[in-house]
Design an enzyme around this catalytic site. Structure first.
Site: not given
Ligand code: ADP
Ligand code: MG
Length: 516
Positions: A10, A72, A149, A180
């Protein structure tokens, strides 16, 4: 321990996690070199070498100009948003250094590791997905696949919570909403699990919304109070001041997840401030951020043509869902109880490891292989795929959507073109993701060029172009000349990210840096 253990990574905006499957197929989080289960996705460029994780975070306050964090968020762009140690780096390179650290930590436990699955937000567009795969390649990892994810979280959930039976099948059809909220991105996905099929039915999100926005709000609040007290002296004037404000804000935020109130203390250049803040005040300061997630959640339900009453489980992942306001909002919104059985930090990596196990089992076709996982995973596309052209009448830009978002993957769509004149040698097609009907606010994927068309091709010859989104959201384009029964030579000139040459070059530079 076998080096063939399936590995899931992850690669988070703020924290990254690695997990492997043990001999019995159970996902286990790997403890990093510092003894933690999660590793900050922060890189310190310290002269020649790079330091990743906790140590880099510590240095951030003293030397913010040597720190790369939140890389990211920049995946899919040419360069990381700021210069680090005077250098302009591609975000892929920063991410690859994080991946390399995770790889080293995993290898300390497992020996040389083989193939990995890396997770990406469901909302990541194609260039960001490509950049993630490139980063893994730069880190010397062999990527089995990337997986969304929320899908990974749902898989982990299915296994751990036990609504899957011994065969890995759901006892009854489940419709799960995965919410999330991490450090820098927000993702909401609706998953259906029926038997052993995991199908994402709709997804949406915000690549610019996460815990950091809550931190910034609180940091501004502290800075404003500080400035009021100290006659206009603003701690946000220097980078180190900002870093320390953010650090204090994050600490306060975390404490307010557990307690009703806390005293903020902040010192800057010999001046200080101490002020109490209650959870309610914090919630008021950040109410609009939470509302944005409510809005996105509603629109994803609407796109899936579902009501809250159709949802059977509410799954929370991401560290920011520990803020009580999230649970309260979702329960009030949905009338459901939130499911807290999963570790919000580890679920995604665990699901990725389980998925890696599935892919490896599928590759291994030996008949004596015992229990093969039966589970299958289907995703949807997260952005419209379109071709940008000119409206023949008005001459204005026009976006012809070929594959609308939330289409089940894999999918292939073809489009026919005709050559305009005798002997035309090539056709150029502009491919975009997202955007409105005129292509505004779209992401350019690149220019597809059908090249080297045969000599003396008559005007009006049909050229077909096929766009394929793979299960993992990666795009492939193919050209055909149906009249001549042959393929057309087609190249994509990417609008962003590293091309093959640059990737090679960085690969060599990083390898040299590792002294290998
Ligand atoms: P990502 O996947 O984006 O890397 P994570 O899921 O690890 O992020 O979540 C990190 C975020 O969660 C950070 O913004 C962090 O401040 C926040 N967070 C972690 N624990 C808590 C807590 N107890 N209360 C509030 N926020 C938290
Ligand atoms: Mg995450």
């Amino acid at each position: 321990m076998s080096s063939k253990s399936p590995i899931g990574i992850d690669l988070g905006t703020t924290f990254s996690v690695v997990a492997y499957l043990d001999g019995s197929g159970r996902p286990i989080t790997i403890v990093n070199g510092e003894g933690d289960l999660i590793t900050p996705s922060v890189v310190l460029f310290d002269g020649k070498s790079a330091v990743v994780g906790k140590e880099a975070v510590k240095a951030a306050v003293m030397e913010p100009e040597l720190i790369a964090d939140f890389a990211k968020r920049d995946m899919g762009s040419m360069f990381y948003s700021k210069k680090v140690g005077g250098q302009q780096l591609p975000p892929e390179v920063i991410q690859s250094l994080i991946l390399e650290k995770l790889k080293n930590d995993a290898e300390r436990k497992l020996g040389p590791i083989g193939k990995v699955v890396v997770t990406v937000p469901a909302f990541f567009n194609e260039p960001r997905r490509k950049a993630t795969q490139d980063a893994a390649q730069l880190a010397g990892l062999e990527v089995l696949d990337i997986i969304n994810e929320p899908t990974a979280a749902a898989i982990a959930f299915g296994y751990q919570v036990g609504f899957l039976d011994a065969k890995g099948e759901a006892r009854k059809k489940e419709t799960i909403l995965v919410y999330d909220l991490g450090g820098g991105t927000f993702d909401v996905t609706l998953m259906e699990i029926e038997g052993s099929e995991f199908t994402a039915i709709a997804t949406g999100g915000d690549v610019f919304l996460g815990g950091i926005d809550w931190d910034r709000r609180l940091a501004d609040y502290i800075a404003d109070k500080f400035r009021d007290k100290h006659h206009g002296f603003d701690p946000r004037q220097d980078a180190a001041g900002i870093q320390r404000l953010l650090k204090e804000a994050e600490d306060v935020k975390r404490t307010l997840s557990a307690r009703d109130q806390v005293a903020i203390t902040f010192e800057h250049v010999g001046q200080g401030i101490r002020l109490p803040i209650t959870r309610t005040e914090f919630e008021e300061l950040t109410a609009d951020l939470l509302e944005r997630t409510r809005f996105t959640t509603r629109s994803v339900l609407k796109e899936a043509k579902l009501q809250w009453s159709d949802v059977t489980r509410l799954l929370l992942v991401g560290g920011s869902t520990r803020m009580p306001m999230v649970q309260t909002m979702l329960e009030e919104e949905s009338g459901l109880k939130v499911d807290r059985s999963l570790s919000p930090d580890e679920a995604v990596a665990h699901g990725a490891a389980l998925y890696a196990g599935l892919l490896l089992a599928r590759q291994d076709d030996s008949p004596d292989k015992p229990s093969k996982p039966a589970m299958s995973v289907r995703n949807v596309s997260s952005h419209d795929l379109g071709v940008l052209s000119k409206d023949p009448v008005t001459g204005r830009p026009m976006n012809s959507v070929m594959i609308p978002r939330n289409t089940v993957l894999p999918v292939t769509k073809g489009k026919r073109y005709r050559t305009a004149k005798l002997g035309q040698k090539n056709i150029v097609i502009n491919v975009i993701e997202g955007g409105d009907s005129a292509g505004r606010n779209s992401t350019p994927i690149g220019r597809c060029t059908i090249q080297d068309l045969p000599d003396d091709l008559p005007a009006g010859t049909v050229v077909e172009v096929y766009f394929t989104y793979g299960e993992n959201g990666r795009l492939k384009v193919e050209g055909r000349l149906p009249d001549l029964k042959r393929k057309a030579v087609l190249s994509i000139e990417r609008a962003s990210g590293l091309n093959d040459d640059k990737l090679d070059e960085w690969g060599k530079r990083l390898k040299a840096g590792r002294g290998k």
